[in-house]
Design an enzyme around this catalytic site. Structure first.
Site: not given
Length: 178
Positions: A7, A67, A139
């Protein structure tokens, strides 16, 4: 198969590693790579690059998933996030890992069943799916969610790849094969 989920973020980049054995998923590790906001951009990108390279050396993943960046209201923030994402992807491909990319909507759909799920819902479902003793940080949970999304997609992607010659008339539209 060990999957590394990322991420990306300039301040905090989340990472999560899971192992997929058949239909079972097993938690390996997760955490964050943090940069100091007062530092210059090149130094921050180097921290992300080196941090992910160290994770790869330590855990030896078979593949990775990242992502995709969404467009913020603030174009400057979007550009900075894109550069952090680029540093992460560079570390992955420099280690010869195959890299898949998923939108936040795809990740939330894969983890919670709802593309508009809140961060807290993603955290709770990641903890439940991986049988964690507590909630991971946001996160790290997002990174684990990216890895879970890839674990759920990898078999379908391989099947589609094998069928690709017979699917030449089809294309993707809004994340769907049409």
């Amino acid at each position: 198969m060990i999957i590394l989920g990322i991420d990306p973020g300039l301040r905090t980049t989340g990472f999560g590693l899971i192992e997929k054995q058949g239909n079972k998923l097993r938690y390996i590790a997760s955490g964050t790579i943090k940069t100091v906001s007062e530092s210059e951009l090149p130094g921050r990108l180097k921290i992300i690059l080196n941090g992910i390279a160290e994770i790869i050396r330590t855990y030896q993943p078979d593949c990775a998933a990242v992502e995709k960046v969404f467009v913020n209201v603030n174009p400057q923030s979007t550009l900075l996030l894109g550069q952090a994402r680029g540093a992460a992807i560079t570390a992955l491909v420099a280690s010869d890992l195959d890299v898949a990319e998923y939108t936040a909507l795809q990740v939330k759909q894969a983890v919670t069943g709802h593309g508009k799920a809140a961060k807290e819902q993603v955290q709770a479902m990641v903890a439940r799916l991986l049988v964690l003793p507590g909630l991971p940080g946001t996160d790290a949970a997002d990174a684990l969610g990216v890895a879970i999304c890839h674990a759920n997609s990898v078999d379908a992607l391989a099947l589609l790849g094998a069928l690709a010659p017979s699917l030449s008339g089809l294309r993707m539209k809004r994340g769907r094969l049409v």
